[in-house]
Design a protein around this motif. Structure first.
Motif, mmCIF file in Angstrom:
data_model
loop_
_atom_site.group_PDB
_atom_site.id
_atom_site.type_symbol
_atom_site.label_atom_id
_atom_site.label_comp_id
_atom_site.label_asym_id
_atom_site.label_seq_id
_atom_site.Cartn_x
_atom_site.Cartn_y
_atom_site.Cartn_z
ATOM 1 N N ARG A 266 -50.130 26.204 -3.531
ATOM 2 C CA ARG A 266 -50.322 25.805 -2.139
ATOM 3 C C ARG A 266 -51.192 24.568 -1.998
ATOM 4 O O ARG A 266 -51.350 24.051 -0.895
ATOM 5 N N SER A 267 -51.780 24.112 -3.101
ATOM 6 C CA SER A 267 -52.608 22.912 -3.056
ATOM 7 C C SER A 267 -52.593 22.255 -4.431
ATOM 8 O O SER A 267 -52.175 22.851 -5.422
ATOM 9 N N LEU A 268 -53.062 21.013 -4.459
ATOM 10 C CA LEU A 268 -53.087 20.283 -5.722
ATOM 11 C C LEU A 268 -54.051 20.920 -6.729
ATOM 12 O O LEU A 268 -53.685 21.055 -7.908
ATOM 13 N N PRO A 269 -55.275 21.315 -6.343
ATOM 14 C CA PRO A 269 -56.153 21.977 -7.331
ATOM 15 C C PRO A 269 -55.540 23.246 -7.907
ATOM 16 O O PRO A 269 -55.666 23.517 -9.106
ATOM 17 N N GLU A 270 -54.858 24.024 -7.066
ATOM 18 C CA GLU A 270 -54.219 25.231 -7.582
ATOM 19 C C GLU A 270 -53.111 24.890 -8.565
ATOM 20 O O GLU A 270 -52.945 25.549 -9.602
ATOM 21 N N ALA A 271 -52.337 23.845 -8.264
ATOM 22 C CA ALA A 271 -51.268 23.429 -9.182
ATOM 23 C C ALA A 271 -51.827 22.986 -10.525
ATOM 24 O O ALA A 271 -51.298 23.326 -11.594
#
Length: 413
Positions: free
Chosen positions: A142-147
């Motif tokens: 759901r976000s770049l840090p999570e990816a």
């Protein structure tokens, strides 16, 4: 939660139900204790079998890789539900198929490492499947840090597995990693800013000054032999004189015998460079050019000849009836005879046929067969030839010896 008065009233009104509940509670408590005991024993057995023998870094690697694999599996759980639309038991059964494939490939790669000294195609499969699960789990982020986190977790697990495999590969094969040709140390040595060996600065300086003297002497000698002009000879001799002055001043050449020998060795090597053209070094596997035949054996004394003519088969060592032994027993006897032979040869003694038979407990024909084969080996043959050259002793299997006073000995030499 019922109060104490309510519990007392329930026991008074329904004693039978209270007794049944109490009995069931005791049975449940006993079962819980039994289950905890079995679980504790199982955990203790697993710890002593798989965890205790391993180094601490291997255990930590497995723990960290398991955590990273769990993070990857959680991402695949969300991916299978949000993207593939799986729900219920189907989702529970199919969400972690890639993680199971990764673990299977890792186990197969470790087995290949132990059997074939290489991870093989299964090692490549571990990295390929790890990259696949990392990409798939990060696609539902759901976000770049999570990816980024979901991409990194499987790769961390694969890296820890790879390092564990590298340590095991080094332990099994006894080889280390590759040696890079371009390293900071090599660059510094190439630029002359570092030394290859661990010599001190004074040793390096002394070696260089002695080398300058040797090279200057070679240059002056070459000019003189070539008939150079007087000007060139003066310049060469001046350079040689200057180099010699500096060597005497800074290296202690005048009072140090080791430095003097080192200088003379360098000059000798430089002066005889042309001799390398005519050098004919022999390779270690080339046969000897000259073969020195063994001289003819002289006639033996009468008493010694009579003893040599005696047949060692006449000596009764053990029962001469044929012995029927298994292949394993025959191999064990041969190994024991070989060990006895090696021990005696190391002491400088060539055992007789009778000695081998008595020591191992084998028939004389078998001992004679072993001895006839082993006495041809270089060390034993050298001992036999030395005894023949020094004492005229002839090897007949009984191997008599002559003492210094002329007495004939039937024992070991």
């Amino acid at each position: 939660m019922p109060t104490f008065e309510e519990i007392t009233a329930f026991i008074t009104e329904k004693p039978l139900a209270t007794a049944v509940i109490t009995l069931l509670s005791l049975i449940g408590l006993a079962l819980a204790v039994l289950v905890l005991r079995v679980a504790w024993r199982a955990v203790s057995w697993l710890f002593s079998r798989y965890v205790a023998p391993r180094p601490v870094e291997d255990v930590l690697t497995i723990v960290a890789a398991s955590i990273a694999t769990g993070v990857s599996a959680q991402g695949m759980w969300r991916f299978s539900g949000d993207v593939l639309g799986m729900n219920g038991p189907l989702r529970l059964l199919l969400f972690a198929f890639i993680e199971v494939a990764i673990i299977t490939s890792a186990v197969r790669a470790r087995r290949n490492m132990r059997e074939n000294f290489s991870a093989g195609i299964d090692g490549i499969a571990v990295w390929a499947l790890t990259c696949l699960t990392a990409v798939l789990s990060s696609m539902d982020a759901r976000s770049l840090p999570e990816a980024v986190f979901r991409l990194a977790a499987p790769l961390v697990a694969a890296w820890l597995w790879e390092r564990g495999m590298a340590i095991e590969r080094h332990r099994i094969r006894g080889t280390g990693r590759i040696n890079w040709r371009l390293t900071p140390e090599r660059l510094l040595v190439r630029l002359g800013l570092a030394e290859v060996s661990d010599r001190t600065a004074s040793e390096v300086d002394a070696h260089r000054r002695l080398t300058r003297v040797a090279l200057a002497a070679k240059r002056a000698k070459a000019l003189r032999e070539a008939g150079a002009s007087e000007r060139k000879m003066r310049a060469a001799l001046a350079k040689l004189d200057k180099a010699m002055d500096q060597a005497v001043e800074h290296t202690g050449l005048a009072v140090d015998p080791q430095r003097q020998e080192a200088l003379l060795a360098q000059i000798a090597a430089l002066y005889n460079t042309s001799a390398l053209i005519d050098a004919d070094p022999r390779v270690p596997w080339e046969p000897e050019a000259e073969h020195h035949p063994v001289p003819a054996r002289p006639a033996l004394p009468a008493a010694l000849a009579e003893l040599v003519e005696e047949e060692d088969e006449d000596a009764v060592v053990f029962d001469t009836t044929p012995q029927v032994v298994s292949t394993a027993e025959r191999a064990a006897r041969m190994r024991a005879a070989r060990e006895f032979w090696d021990r005696q040869i190391a002491k400088g003694i060539v055992p007789r046929t009778v000695d081998i038979a008595q020591e191992i407990g084998i028939p004389l024909p078998t001992a004679r067969e072993y001895r006839a084969l082993w006495k041809l080996e270089p060390q034993a043959h050298a001992l036999i030839e030395a005894l023949y050259q020094q004492h005229g002793i002839v090897d007949t299997g009984a191997f008599p010896a002559i003492a210094d006073d002329g007495r004939i000995l039937a024992g070991k030499p």
